[in-house]
Design a protein around this motif. Structure first.
Motif, PDB file in Angstrom:
ATOM      1  N   LEU A   1    -155.762 -47.785   8.765  1.00 15.57           N
ATOM      2  CA  LEU A   1    -154.766 -47.255   9.706  1.00 15.57           C
ATOM      3  C   LEU A   1    -153.410 -47.814   9.305  1.00 15.57           C
ATOM      4  O   LEU A   1    -153.271 -49.027   9.133  1.00 15.57           O
ATOM      5  N   HIS A   2    -152.449 -46.925   9.158  1.00 14.54           N
ATOM      6  CA  HIS A   2    -151.080 -47.327   8.874  1.00 14.54           C
ATOM      7  C   HIS A   2    -150.211 -46.926  10.069  1.00 14.54           C
ATOM      8  O   HIS A   2    -150.255 -45.756  10.486  1.00 14.54           O
ATOM      9  N   ILE A   3    -149.469 -47.885  10.578  1.00  9.27           N
ATOM     10  CA  ILE A   3    -148.521 -47.600  11.651  1.00  9.27           C
ATOM     11  C   ILE A   3    -147.121 -47.773  11.072  1.00  9.27           C
ATOM     12  O   ILE A   3    -146.720 -48.899  10.726  1.00  9.27           O
ATOM     13  N   MET A   4    -146.437 -46.674  10.930  1.00  9.39           N
ATOM     14  CA  MET A   4    -145.084 -46.707  10.370  1.00  9.39           C
ATOM     15  C   MET A   4    -144.080 -47.042  11.469  1.00  9.39           C
ATOM     16  O   MET A   4    -144.323 -46.740  12.646  1.00  9.39           O
ATOM     17  N   ASP A   5    -142.973 -47.655  11.074  1.00  3.86           N
ATOM     18  CA  ASP A   5    -141.904 -47.963  12.035  1.00  3.86           C
ATOM     19  C   ASP A   5    -142.504 -48.612  13.296  1.00  3.86           C
ATOM     20  O   ASP A   5    -142.304 -48.152  14.416  1.00  3.86           O
ATOM     21  N   SER A   6    -143.263 -49.666  13.096  1.00  4.62           N
ATOM     22  CA  SER A   6    -143.969 -50.315  14.208  1.00  4.62           C
ATOM     23  C   SER A   6    -142.990 -50.749  15.301  1.00  4.62           C
ATOM     24  O   SER A   6    -141.881 -51.228  15.015  1.00  4.62           O
ATOM     25  N   GLN A   7    -143.422 -50.557  16.552  1.00  2.00           N
ATOM     26  CA  GLN A   7    -142.601 -50.869  17.721  1.00  2.00           C
ATOM     27  C   GLN A   7    -143.299 -51.907  18.604  1.00  2.00           C
ATOM     28  O   GLN A   7    -144.531 -51.983  18.607  1.00  2.00           O
TER      29      GLN A   7
END
Lengths: 115, 115
Positions: A75-81
Protein backbone atom coordinates in the motif's frame (compact mmCIF):
# COMPACT_ATOMS: atom_id res chain seq x y z
CA UNK A 1 0.36 -21.16 4.80
CA UNK A 2 -2.70 -19.13 5.70
CA UNK A 3 -0.59 -16.31 7.14
CA UNK A 4 -0.17 -12.86 5.74
CA UNK A 5 3.02 -11.17 6.89
CA UNK A 6 2.98 -7.39 7.20
CA UNK A 7 5.75 -4.86 7.72
CA UNK A 8 6.70 -2.51 9.20
CA UNK A 9 4.96 -2.72 12.55
CA UNK A 10 5.05 1.06 12.86
CA UNK A 11 5.81 3.89 10.49
CA UNK A 12 6.36 7.59 11.02
CA UNK A 13 6.14 9.88 8.02
CA UNK A 14 6.24 13.62 7.58
CA UNK A 15 3.22 15.38 6.17
CA UNK A 16 3.37 15.27 2.39
CA UNK A 17 5.58 12.19 2.34
CA UNK A 18 4.91 8.74 0.94
CA UNK A 19 3.90 5.94 3.29
CA UNK A 20 4.65 2.40 2.14
CA UNK A 21 3.40 -0.73 3.87
CA UNK A 22 4.30 -4.18 2.63
CA UNK A 23 2.64 -7.57 2.86
CA UNK A 24 3.59 -11.07 1.74
CA UNK A 25 1.62 -14.28 1.51
CA UNK A 26 2.21 -17.95 0.80
CA UNK A 27 -1.20 -19.32 -0.10
CA UNK A 28 -1.57 -19.13 -3.87
CA UNK A 29 -5.30 -19.74 -3.51
CA UNK A 30 -5.74 -16.18 -2.24
CA UNK A 31 -7.54 -14.22 -4.93
CA UNK A 32 -8.54 -11.00 -3.24
CA UNK A 33 -6.34 -8.59 -1.32
CA UNK A 34 -7.98 -5.73 0.58
CA UNK A 35 -6.48 -3.10 2.81
CA UNK A 36 -8.32 -1.95 5.88
CA UNK A 37 -7.87 1.27 7.85
CA UNK A 38 -8.65 1.32 11.55
CA UNK A 39 -8.88 4.37 13.77
CA UNK A 40 -8.72 4.00 17.57
CA UNK A 41 -12.01 2.75 18.98
CA UNK A 42 -13.42 1.92 15.56
CA UNK A 43 -13.77 -1.19 13.47
CA UNK A 44 -11.63 -1.80 10.40
CA UNK A 45 -12.92 0.00 7.31
CA UNK A 46 -12.27 -1.20 3.78
CA UNK A 47 -9.89 1.21 2.09
CA UNK A 48 -8.93 -0.30 -1.24
CA UNK A 49 -8.65 -3.80 -2.69
CA UNK A 50 -7.05 -5.60 -5.62
CA UNK A 51 -7.34 -8.89 -7.43
CA UNK A 52 -4.18 -10.68 -8.61
CA UNK A 53 -4.96 -10.20 -12.30
CA UNK A 54 -3.83 -6.58 -12.10
CA UNK A 55 -0.50 -5.19 -10.93
CA UNK A 56 -1.69 -1.86 -9.61
CA UNK A 57 -4.85 -0.15 -8.45
CA UNK A 58 -5.11 3.51 -7.57
CA UNK A 59 -7.86 5.33 -5.71
CA UNK A 60 -7.05 8.93 -4.94
CA UNK A 61 -3.89 9.07 -2.84
CA UNK A 62 -3.96 5.32 -2.15
CA UNK A 63 -2.30 2.80 -4.48
CA UNK A 64 -1.93 -0.96 -4.19
CA UNK A 65 0.99 -2.53 -6.02
CA UNK A 66 0.76 -6.27 -6.55
CA UNK A 67 3.55 -8.68 -7.50
CA UNK A 68 2.02 -12.07 -8.14
CA UNK A 69 5.29 -13.90 -8.82
CA UNK A 70 6.81 -12.63 -5.58
CA UNK A 71 3.53 -13.10 -3.69
CA UNK A 72 3.80 -9.60 -2.32
CA UNK A 73 1.60 -6.55 -2.29
CA UNK A 74 1.98 -3.10 -0.86
CA UNK A 75 0.00 0.00 0.00
CA UNK A 76 1.35 3.39 -0.98
CA UNK A 77 -0.15 6.53 0.52
CA UNK A 78 0.91 9.57 -1.46
CA UNK A 79 0.98 13.05 0.06
CA UNK A 80 0.39 11.56 3.52
CA UNK A 81 -1.71 13.71 5.86
CA UNK A 82 -2.05 13.76 9.66
CA UNK A 83 -5.61 12.50 9.17
CA UNK A 84 -4.16 9.32 7.65
CA UNK A 85 -2.69 8.42 11.04
CA UNK A 86 -4.29 5.06 11.81
CA UNK A 87 -3.54 1.36 11.86
CA UNK A 88 -3.50 -0.28 8.45
CA UNK A 89 -4.15 -3.97 7.93
CA UNK A 90 -3.55 -5.90 4.78
CA UNK A 91 -5.73 -8.93 4.30
CA UNK A 92 -6.26 -11.78 1.89
CA UNK A 93 -9.13 -14.03 1.01
CA UNK A 94 -9.54 -17.23 -0.94
CA UNK A 95 -12.67 -18.67 -2.55
CA UNK A 96 -14.72 -20.04 0.32
CA UNK A 97 -15.27 -23.72 0.97
CA UNK A 98 -18.54 -22.68 2.56
CA UNK A 99 -20.92 -19.92 1.63
CA UNK A 100 -18.85 -16.87 2.42
CA UNK A 101 -15.28 -15.70 2.45
CA UNK A 102 -13.17 -15.25 5.52
CA UNK A 103 -10.46 -12.63 5.64
CA UNK A 104 -6.94 -13.42 6.84
CA UNK A 105 -5.39 -10.27 8.24
CA UNK A 106 -1.81 -9.14 8.56
CA UNK A 107 -0.50 -7.98 11.91
CA UNK A 108 -1.10 -4.29 11.23
CA UNK A 109 1.01 -1.17 10.76
CA UNK A 110 0.55 1.83 12.98
CA UNK A 111 1.06 4.88 10.78
CA UNK A 112 1.79 8.27 12.30
CA UNK A 113 1.93 11.27 9.98
CA UNK A 114 3.65 14.22 11.60
CA UNK A 115 2.30 17.72 10.83
CA UNK B 1 -24.85 5.57 5.02
CA UNK B 2 -25.92 2.23 6.50
CA UNK B 3 -23.57 0.78 9.08
CA UNK B 4 -23.10 -2.23 11.29
CA UNK B 5 -23.87 -1.53 14.93
CA UNK B 6 -22.76 -3.47 17.98
CA UNK B 7 -23.80 -3.48 21.62
CA UNK B 8 -22.54 -3.11 24.22
CA UNK B 9 -19.42 -1.12 23.41
CA UNK B 10 -17.71 -2.51 26.50
CA UNK B 11 -18.60 -5.59 28.53
CA UNK B 12 -16.88 -6.59 31.75
CA UNK B 13 -17.56 -10.07 33.05
CA UNK B 14 -16.15 -12.53 35.52
CA UNK B 15 -14.41 -15.69 34.42
CA UNK B 16 -16.90 -18.53 33.95
CA UNK B 17 -19.84 -16.27 33.19
CA UNK B 18 -21.81 -16.31 29.96
CA UNK B 19 -21.84 -13.26 27.72
CA UNK B 20 -23.85 -12.38 24.65
CA UNK B 21 -22.51 -9.84 22.20
CA UNK B 22 -25.04 -8.28 19.89
CA UNK B 23 -24.78 -6.97 16.36
CA UNK B 24 -27.19 -5.42 13.91
CA UNK B 25 -25.80 -5.97 10.41
CA UNK B 26 -26.60 -3.72 7.48
CA UNK B 27 -30.23 -4.39 6.63
CA UNK B 28 -29.95 -5.91 3.14
CA UNK B 29 -26.85 -7.96 3.92
CA UNK B 30 -27.06 -11.72 3.94
CA UNK B 31 -23.67 -12.90 5.20
CA UNK B 32 -22.48 -12.28 8.71
CA UNK B 33 -19.18 -12.71 10.48
CA UNK B 34 -17.51 -12.44 13.84
CA UNK B 35 -13.85 -11.58 14.23
CA UNK B 36 -11.82 -10.86 17.31
CA UNK B 37 -8.76 -8.74 17.97
CA UNK B 38 -6.71 -9.30 21.08
CA UNK B 39 -5.16 -6.02 22.20
CA UNK B 40 -2.25 -5.09 19.97
CA UNK B 41 -2.65 -8.13 17.75
CA UNK B 42 -4.17 -8.81 14.37
CA UNK B 43 -7.83 -9.32 13.58
CA UNK B 44 -8.73 -13.03 13.58
CA UNK B 45 -11.66 -14.74 11.89
CA UNK B 46 -14.04 -16.61 14.18
CA UNK B 47 -17.11 -17.61 12.20
CA UNK B 48 -19.23 -16.87 9.15
CA UNK B 49 -23.00 -17.32 9.00
CA UNK B 50 -25.45 -17.54 6.13
CA UNK B 51 -29.02 -18.71 5.75
CA UNK B 52 -29.33 -19.34 9.48
CA UNK B 53 -26.40 -21.66 9.72
CA UNK B 54 -22.66 -21.52 10.24
CA UNK B 55 -20.78 -21.39 6.95
CA UNK B 56 -17.24 -21.66 8.25
CA UNK B 57 -15.53 -21.46 11.61
CA UNK B 58 -11.97 -21.18 12.77
CA UNK B 59 -10.10 -23.25 15.31
CA UNK B 60 -10.73 -20.49 17.83
CA UNK B 61 -14.49 -21.02 17.55
CA UNK B 62 -14.78 -24.01 19.87
CA UNK B 63 -17.75 -25.42 21.76
CA UNK B 64 -17.92 -22.49 24.15
CA UNK B 65 -18.91 -20.20 21.28
CA UNK B 66 -22.22 -20.08 19.47
CA UNK B 67 -23.90 -17.72 17.05
CA UNK B 68 -27.53 -17.03 16.39
CA UNK B 69 -29.77 -14.81 14.33
CA UNK B 70 -32.77 -14.72 16.66
CA UNK B 71 -34.81 -12.36 14.50
CA UNK B 72 -34.58 -10.51 11.22
CA UNK B 73 -32.11 -7.93 12.41
CA UNK B 74 -29.88 -9.14 15.25
CA UNK B 75 -26.86 -11.41 15.04
CA UNK B 76 -25.38 -12.60 18.32
CA UNK B 77 -22.21 -14.22 19.57
CA UNK B 78 -22.51 -16.16 22.82
CA UNK B 79 -19.56 -17.22 24.91
CA UNK B 80 -20.79 -19.82 27.38
CA UNK B 81 -18.11 -19.86 30.03
CA UNK B 82 -15.69 -17.00 29.58
CA UNK B 83 -11.96 -17.38 30.14
CA UNK B 84 -9.34 -14.72 30.78
CA UNK B 85 -7.97 -15.28 27.29
CA UNK B 86 -11.33 -14.36 25.76
CA UNK B 87 -10.59 -10.73 26.61
CA UNK B 88 -10.48 -9.01 23.25
CA UNK B 89 -12.30 -6.67 20.93
CA UNK B 90 -15.01 -8.55 19.05
CA UNK B 91 -16.06 -7.26 15.66
CA UNK B 92 -19.17 -8.13 13.74
CA UNK B 93 -19.12 -7.75 9.95
CA UNK B 94 -21.56 -8.26 7.14
CA UNK B 95 -21.66 -8.46 3.36
CA UNK B 96 -24.52 -8.28 0.93
CA UNK B 97 -23.97 -11.06 -1.56
CA UNK B 98 -21.85 -14.14 -2.15
CA UNK B 99 -20.22 -12.55 -5.18
CA UNK B 100 -19.15 -9.54 -3.13
CA UNK B 101 -18.52 -11.41 0.13
CA UNK B 102 -15.00 -10.08 0.10
CA UNK B 103 -16.31 -6.55 0.82
CA UNK B 104 -16.95 -6.88 4.50
CA UNK B 105 -18.31 -4.01 6.55
CA UNK B 106 -17.24 -3.99 10.16
CA UNK B 107 -19.00 -2.67 13.22
CA UNK B 108 -17.23 -0.57 15.87
CA UNK B 109 -16.64 -3.59 18.07
CA UNK B 110 -17.39 -4.73 21.62
CA UNK B 111 -14.51 -4.70 24.04
CA UNK B 112 -14.84 -7.76 26.26
CA UNK B 113 -12.89 -7.76 29.50
CA UNK B 114 -12.86 -11.00 31.50
CA UNK B 115 -11.66 -10.63 35.08
Amino acid sequence: QQQVKQSPQSLIVQKGGISIINCAYENTAFDYFPWYQQFPGKGPALLIAIRPDVSEKKEGRFTISFNKSAKQFSLHIMDSQPGDSATYFCAASSPPSGSARQLTFGSGTQLTVLP
Amino acid sequence: EPEVTQTPSHQVTQMGQEVILRCVPISNHLYFYWYRQILGQKVEFLVSFYNNEISEKSEIFDDQFSVERPDGSNFTLKIRSTKLEDSAMYFCASTRTYVRSYEQYFGPGTRLTVT
